[in-house]
Scaffold this motif. Sequence first.
Motif, PDB file in Angstrom:
ATOM      1  N   LEU A   1      19.775 -14.598 -25.795  1.00  0.00           N
ATOM      2  CA  LEU A   1      19.708 -14.642 -27.250  1.00  0.00           C
ATOM      3  C   LEU A   1      18.250 -14.501 -27.649  1.00  0.00           C
ATOM      4  O   LEU A   1      17.384 -15.224 -27.139  1.00  0.00           O
ATOM      5  N   ILE A   2      17.995 -13.559 -28.532  1.00  0.00           N
ATOM      6  CA  ILE A   2      16.645 -13.379 -29.042  1.00  0.00           C
ATOM      7  C   ILE A   2      16.680 -13.733 -30.517  1.00  0.00           C
ATOM      8  O   ILE A   2      17.311 -13.043 -31.318  1.00  0.00           O
ATOM      9  N   PHE A   3      16.045 -14.842 -30.842  1.00  0.00           N
ATOM     10  CA  PHE A   3      15.981 -15.295 -32.226  1.00  0.00           C
ATOM     11  C   PHE A   3      14.827 -14.573 -32.895  1.00  0.00           C
ATOM     12  O   PHE A   3      13.667 -14.763 -32.526  1.00  0.00           O
ATOM     13  N   MET A   4      15.183 -13.729 -33.857  1.00  0.00           N
ATOM     14  CA  MET A   4      14.248 -12.800 -34.477  1.00  0.00           C
ATOM     15  C   MET A   4      13.652 -13.365 -35.764  1.00  0.00           C
ATOM     16  O   MET A   4      14.334 -14.052 -36.514  1.00  0.00           O
ATOM     17  N   PRO A   5      12.389 -13.011 -36.037  1.00  0.00           N
ATOM     18  CA  PRO A   5      11.824 -13.351 -37.335  1.00  0.00           C
ATOM     19  C   PRO A   5      12.460 -12.458 -38.397  1.00  0.00           C
ATOM     20  O   PRO A   5      12.996 -11.392 -38.090  1.00  0.00           O
TER      21      PRO A   5
ATOM     22  N   VAL B   1      17.659 -15.479 -40.785  1.00  0.00           N
ATOM     23  CA  VAL B   1      18.076 -15.532 -42.185  1.00  0.00           C
ATOM     24  C   VAL B   1      19.598 -15.504 -42.296  1.00  0.00           C
ATOM     25  O   VAL B   1      20.189 -16.249 -43.075  1.00  0.00           O
ATOM     26  N   ASN B   2      20.240 -14.667 -41.476  1.00  0.00           N
ATOM     27  CA  ASN B   2      21.689 -14.507 -41.554  1.00  0.00           C
ATOM     28  C   ASN B   2      22.461 -15.563 -40.776  1.00  0.00           C
ATOM     29  O   ASN B   2      23.636 -15.791 -41.045  1.00  0.00           O
ATOM     30  N   TYR B   3      21.836 -16.195 -39.796  1.00  0.00           N
ATOM     31  CA  TYR B   3      22.527 -17.174 -38.962  1.00  0.00           C
ATOM     32  C   TYR B   3      21.741 -18.481 -38.846  1.00  0.00           C
ATOM     33  O   TYR B   3      21.405 -18.924 -37.746  1.00  0.00           O
ATOM     34  N   PRO B   4      21.468 -19.127 -39.960  1.00  0.00           N
ATOM     35  CA  PRO B   4      20.676 -20.367 -39.891  1.00  0.00           C
ATOM     36  C   PRO B   4      21.347 -21.473 -39.075  1.00  0.00           C
ATOM     37  O   PRO B   4      20.660 -22.261 -38.425  1.00  0.00           O
ATOM     38  N   ASP B   5      22.675 -21.530 -39.065  1.00  0.00           N
ATOM     39  CA  ASP B   5      23.373 -22.567 -38.298  1.00  0.00           C
ATOM     40  C   ASP B   5      23.190 -22.365 -36.794  1.00  0.00           C
ATOM     41  O   ASP B   5      23.047 -23.330 -36.043  1.00  0.00           O
ATOM     42  N   VAL B   6      23.210 -21.117 -36.345  1.00  0.00           N
ATOM     43  CA  VAL B   6      23.004 -20.828 -34.921  1.00  0.00           C
ATOM     44  C   VAL B   6      21.570 -21.173 -34.542  1.00  0.00           C
ATOM     45  O   VAL B   6      21.320 -21.799 -33.506  1.00  0.00           O
TER      46      VAL B   6
ATOM     47  N   ASP C   1      17.971 -25.470 -31.855  1.00  0.00           N
ATOM     48  CA  ASP C   1      16.689 -26.127 -32.144  1.00  0.00           C
ATOM     49  C   ASP C   1      15.520 -25.151 -32.114  1.00  0.00           C
ATOM     50  O   ASP C   1      14.467 -25.431 -31.532  1.00  0.00           O
ATOM     51  N   ILE C   2      15.718 -24.008 -32.743  1.00  0.00           N
ATOM     52  CA  ILE C   2      14.670 -22.995 -32.800  1.00  0.00           C
ATOM     53  C   ILE C   2      13.688 -23.365 -33.902  1.00  0.00           C
ATOM     54  O   ILE C   2      14.076 -23.528 -35.058  1.00  0.00           O
ATOM     55  N   ILE C   3      12.431 -23.495 -33.540  1.00  0.00           N
ATOM     56  CA  ILE C   3      11.403 -23.833 -34.506  1.00  0.00           C
ATOM     57  C   ILE C   3      10.565 -22.600 -34.844  1.00  0.00           C
ATOM     58  O   ILE C   3      10.253 -22.349 -36.000  1.00  0.00           O
TER      59      ILE C   3
END
Length: 111
Positions: A25-29, A64-69, A74-76
């Motif tokens: 999973l790559i949490f994107m800005p 922005v689209n998946y704030p719950d995920v 715990d992505i900061i």
Amino acid sequence: MEDHPVMKLGDPSPILVPARSAVLLIFMPSDQENRQQRAALLAMTDWLQKRLGDLVRIHKIDQVNYPDVVQSFDIINTPTFVLIRQGIELWRQEGMPDEAVLANLPQHLSK
């Protein structure tokens, strides 16, 4: 070049991943945060998927689209990379990893 779209709200069907597959999973800005970094991440993701092949499925998660995920992991800071298999986190990297770190990603699958 294979396209790996960012997950968006309202996608008609969930992404099905075989139970034994690993997922990165790559949490994107967001686009508004840093367009240059986002463009670099997209290019790196394509390179990485070609390198890893079927070993790991890569999914980009837009904060922005998946704030719950994002919150559930715990992505900061973004970008953050999280490698999981069968619901177990195997590896995590905050910030942009260099190519050497990414090249060694398959070694984390043997844990």
